[in-house]
Design an enzyme around this catalytic site. Sequence first.
Site, mmCIF file in Angstrom:
data_model
loop_
_atom_site.group_PDB
_atom_site.id
_atom_site.type_symbol
_atom_site.label_atom_id
_atom_site.label_comp_id
_atom_site.label_asym_id
_atom_site.label_seq_id
_atom_site.Cartn_x
_atom_site.Cartn_y
_atom_site.Cartn_z
ATOM 1 N N SER A 124 -29.456 -22.395 -39.327
ATOM 2 C CA SER A 124 -29.348 -21.257 -40.442
ATOM 3 C C SER A 124 -27.645 -20.842 -40.092
ATOM 4 O O SER A 124 -27.309 -20.787 -39.032
ATOM 5 C CB SER A 124 -30.120 -20.184 -39.832
ATOM 6 N N TYR A 148 -34.009 -14.165 -33.328
ATOM 7 C CA TYR A 148 -34.210 -15.195 -33.989
ATOM 8 C C TYR A 148 -33.212 -16.139 -34.251
ATOM 9 O O TYR A 148 -33.075 -17.455 -34.064
ATOM 10 C CB TYR A 148 -34.464 -14.521 -35.582
ATOM 11 N N LYS A 152 -32.211 -20.271 -32.943
ATOM 12 C CA LYS A 152 -31.495 -21.511 -33.577
ATOM 13 C C LYS A 152 -30.456 -21.983 -32.834
ATOM 14 O O LYS A 152 -30.148 -23.148 -32.832
ATOM 15 C CB LYS A 152 -31.309 -20.982 -35.140
HETATM 16 P P1 NAD Z 1 -41.776 -20.596 -43.894
HETATM 17 O O1 NAD Z 1 -42.302 -19.638 -42.945
HETATM 18 O O2 NAD Z 1 -42.125 -20.619 -45.323
HETATM 19 O O3 NAD Z 1 -41.974 -22.161 -43.049
HETATM 20 C C1 NAD Z 1 -42.155 -22.447 -41.921
HETATM 21 C C2 NAD Z 1 -43.575 -23.154 -41.510
HETATM 22 O O4 NAD Z 1 -43.625 -23.521 -40.065
HETATM 23 C C3 NAD Z 1 -44.617 -22.343 -42.099
HETATM 24 O O5 NAD Z 1 -45.576 -23.320 -42.835
HETATM 25 C C4 NAD Z 1 -45.545 -21.767 -40.681
HETATM 26 O O6 NAD Z 1 -46.867 -21.874 -40.997
HETATM 27 C C5 NAD Z 1 -45.088 -23.021 -39.999
HETATM 28 N N1 NAD Z 1 -44.812 -22.766 -38.387
HETATM 29 C C6 NAD Z 1 -44.272 -21.797 -37.771
HETATM 30 N N2 NAD Z 1 -44.545 -21.962 -36.237
HETATM 31 C C7 NAD Z 1 -45.347 -23.124 -36.210
HETATM 32 C C8 NAD Z 1 -45.818 -23.771 -35.335
HETATM 33 N N3 NAD Z 1 -45.554 -23.291 -33.737
HETATM 34 N N4 NAD Z 1 -46.653 -24.748 -35.419
HETATM 35 C C9 NAD Z 1 -46.768 -25.287 -36.452
HETATM 36 N N5 NAD Z 1 -46.175 -24.763 -37.596
HETATM 37 C C10 NAD Z 1 -45.454 -23.689 -37.304
HETATM 38 O O7 NAD Z 1 -40.043 -20.758 -43.858
HETATM 39 P P2 NAD Z 1 -38.874 -21.466 -44.673
HETATM 40 O O8 NAD Z 1 -38.096 -20.430 -45.352
HETATM 41 O O9 NAD Z 1 -39.493 -22.513 -45.128
HETATM 42 O O10 NAD Z 1 -38.046 -21.964 -43.328
HETATM 43 C C11 NAD Z 1 -38.177 -23.243 -42.859
HETATM 44 C C12 NAD Z 1 -37.248 -23.366 -41.517
HETATM 45 O O11 NAD Z 1 -35.891 -23.044 -42.120
HETATM 46 C C13 NAD Z 1 -37.359 -22.232 -40.504
HETATM 47 O O12 NAD Z 1 -37.167 -22.949 -39.369
HETATM 48 C C14 NAD Z 1 -36.603 -21.151 -40.629
HETATM 49 O O13 NAD Z 1 -36.058 -20.426 -39.711
HETATM 50 C C15 NAD Z 1 -35.289 -21.859 -41.250
HETATM 51 N N6 NAD Z 1 -34.468 -20.998 -42.256
HETATM 52 C C16 NAD Z 1 -34.878 -20.424 -43.195
HETATM 53 C C17 NAD Z 1 -34.106 -19.759 -44.147
HETATM 54 C C18 NAD Z 1 -34.672 -18.844 -45.279
HETATM 55 O O14 NAD Z 1 -33.961 -17.976 -45.814
HETATM 56 N N7 NAD Z 1 -35.777 -19.165 -45.505
HETATM 57 C C19 NAD Z 1 -32.790 -19.774 -43.553
HETATM 58 C C20 NAD Z 1 -32.000 -20.292 -42.816
HETATM 59 C C21 NAD Z 1 -32.782 -21.125 -41.868
HETATM 60 C C1 UD1 Z 2 -31.481 -12.485 -43.982
HETATM 61 C C2 UD1 Z 2 -31.380 -12.513 -42.222
HETATM 62 C C3 UD1 Z 2 -30.878 -13.944 -41.721
HETATM 63 C C4 UD1 Z 2 -31.948 -15.184 -42.326
HETATM 64 C C5 UD1 Z 2 -31.959 -14.903 -43.806
HETATM 65 C C6 UD1 Z 2 -32.781 -15.898 -44.391
HETATM 66 C C7 UD1 Z 2 -30.966 -10.388 -41.590
HETATM 67 C C8 UD1 Z 2 -30.196 -9.214 -41.253
HETATM 68 N N1 UD1 Z 2 -30.640 -11.476 -41.709
HETATM 69 O O1 UD1 Z 2 -30.117 -12.889 -44.395
HETATM 70 O O2 UD1 Z 2 -30.535 -14.074 -40.317
HETATM 71 O O3 UD1 Z 2 -31.369 -16.263 -41.947
HETATM 72 O O4 UD1 Z 2 -32.396 -13.476 -43.958
HETATM 73 O O5 UD1 Z 2 -34.268 -15.487 -43.892
HETATM 74 O O6 UD1 Z 2 -32.034 -10.066 -41.539
HETATM 75 N N2 UD1 Z 2 -30.613 -6.654 -49.611
HETATM 76 C C9 UD1 Z 2 -30.783 -5.318 -50.218
HETATM 77 N N3 UD1 Z 2 -32.190 -5.077 -50.602
HETATM 78 C C10 UD1 Z 2 -33.298 -5.791 -49.957
HETATM 79 C C11 UD1 Z 2 -32.993 -6.935 -49.250
HETATM 80 C C12 UD1 Z 2 -31.773 -7.216 -48.995
HETATM 81 O O7 UD1 Z 2 -29.819 -4.911 -50.807
HETATM 82 O O8 UD1 Z 2 -34.406 -5.144 -50.314
HETATM 83 C C13 UD1 Z 2 -29.255 -7.330 -49.432
HETATM 84 C C14 UD1 Z 2 -28.859 -7.316 -48.018
HETATM 85 O O9 UD1 Z 2 -28.215 -6.325 -47.554
HETATM 86 C C15 UD1 Z 2 -27.934 -8.553 -48.127
HETATM 87 C C16 UD1 Z 2 -28.345 -9.421 -49.392
HETATM 88 O O10 UD1 Z 2 -29.095 -8.444 -50.006
HETATM 89 O O11 UD1 Z 2 -26.559 -7.909 -48.447
HETATM 90 C C17 UD1 Z 2 -29.057 -10.653 -48.966
HETATM 91 O O12 UD1 Z 2 -30.187 -10.189 -48.092
HETATM 92 P P1 UD1 Z 2 -31.317 -11.121 -47.467
HETATM 93 O O13 UD1 Z 2 -31.875 -11.906 -48.597
HETATM 94 O O14 UD1 Z 2 -32.246 -10.434 -46.521
HETATM 95 O O15 UD1 Z 2 -30.597 -12.279 -46.658
HETATM 96 P P2 UD1 Z 2 -29.595 -12.075 -45.419
HETATM 97 O O16 UD1 Z 2 -29.436 -10.711 -45.005
HETATM 98 O O17 UD1 Z 2 -28.429 -12.873 -45.832
#
Ligand code: NAD
Ligand code: UD1
Length: 343
Positions: A124, A148, A152
């Site tokens: 991430s 969190y 990572k």
């Molecule tokens: P998500 O929660 O939709 O998907 C994660 C999946 O992993 C889920 O289906 C959950 O049930 C499964 N899981 C969690 N722990 C587990 C375990 N111990 N054993 C088996 N399954 C397990 O999340 P996502 O948004 O699809 O994210 C996927 C990955 O990307 C995550 O590792 C997350 O940290 C990373 N990531 C997501 C974002 C984002 O904004 N969505 C941003 C940066 C990184």
């Molecule tokens: C957040 C997480 C980041 C994670 C990412 C994806 C935090 C501090 N950071 O990122 O670690 O990898 O999600 O899961 O939680 N905002 C509003 N109103 C809302 C929600 C968000 O104004 O109700 C604003 C936030 O202040 C930010 C932007 O929207 O400026 C994006 O927010 P968000 O979607 O939560 O993502 P990140 O904060 O970038």
Amino acid sequence: MPILVTGGAGFIGSHTCVELLNSNYEIIILDNFSNSNIESLNRLKELTGKNFEVYDVDLLDKENVDNIFKENHIEAVIHFAGLKAVGESVEKPNYYYQNNVTGTLVLTEMMQKYNVYNLVFSSSATVYGIPKAVPISEDFPLIATNPYGRTKLMIEKILRDLNVSNKDWSIASLRYFNPIGAHESGLIGEDPKGIPNNLMPYITQVATGKLPELSVFGNDYSTPDGTGVRDYIHVVDLAKGHIKALEKVLSTNGVESYNLGTGQGYSVLELVDAFEKASGQKIPYKIAPRRPGDIAECYADPSKAERELDWKSEKSLEEMCLDSWRWQERNPDGYLSKTVEIK
Ligand code: NAD
Ligand code: UD1
């Protein structure tokens, strides 16, 4: 030989599985459904017309993870499984370290046991903490600011140590910026439990009337309109980045990190405006205090991924908004909804 996808039922995992199946990879999904719904996998089958094995297994369950490797000749692993809510990680650090770090240790131990050395890992942009400048490139200092983020960062370091210990390892850590959007079919998308933490799912739920208004967290940042700037990337572009990373790990050895972003930042108010135009829905909002831990600006320098993976994002902000809205409108209650036909 199949690709094992951990967390394949989740938001990014399910979209990546579509691209894998469409590229004719055989897949196996491992998920414990702690943050997802099996319905996403039914939809995946409907969407691709393809079948695959699903293991309802927790990564911490070593015996059953071992069985998956024993029963299948796995070629590579794409590792999405992890918990991802920053606030929850501050309240329950133990749970996050166990699930994310120990889960990865179990996975990599089994991979070594069965001589599977190809791995694509979901990292991430959070590993950059408060970046010293933007755009952010991969050689910026890494400092996580919450449990969190530390999971990572620790995992990225563990993966580097594995490669030092055994040069057969071939690993790509993908540092995602802000994934939004959904598959254009409207069949799969992001389905957060409870009130969404992230901006786009919050906006789409305001648009359906499920939530009354958006709180914009701060309008006094040093950004053009004072609201936070992020690099929003379409989840289908992100999914395609995994196919490119997989091709790379299958053809080389070593360990590399890549930013997956568009390189373009948009503010909260710009995203709200783009969403209103794309959906035709009004998003009422109020300005609220800054959210603790938020940074002003975060966007990628994605040139390393373009150079080394031959990948770059293609979809516009308008497409991200349209696709997020289609998914939410067709599935007002996420995967618990009976899909609504839109005329
Ligand atoms: P998500 O929660 O939709 O998907 C994660 C999946 O992993 C889920 O289906 C959950 O049930 C499964 N899981 C969690 N722990 C587990 C375990 N111990 N054993 C088996 N399954 C397990 O999340 P996502 O948004 O699809 O994210 C996927 C990955 O990307 C995550 O590792 C997350 O940290 C990373 N990531 C997501 C974002 C984002 O904004 N969505 C941003 C940066 C990184
Ligand atoms: C957040 C997480 C980041 C994670 C990412 C994806 C935090 C501090 N950071 O990122 O670690 O990898 O999600 O899961 O939680 N905002 C509003 N109103 C809302 C929600 C968000 O104004 O109700 C604003 C936030 O202040 C930010 C932007 O929207 O400026 C994006 O927010 P968000 O979607 O939560 O993502 P990140 O904060 O970038």
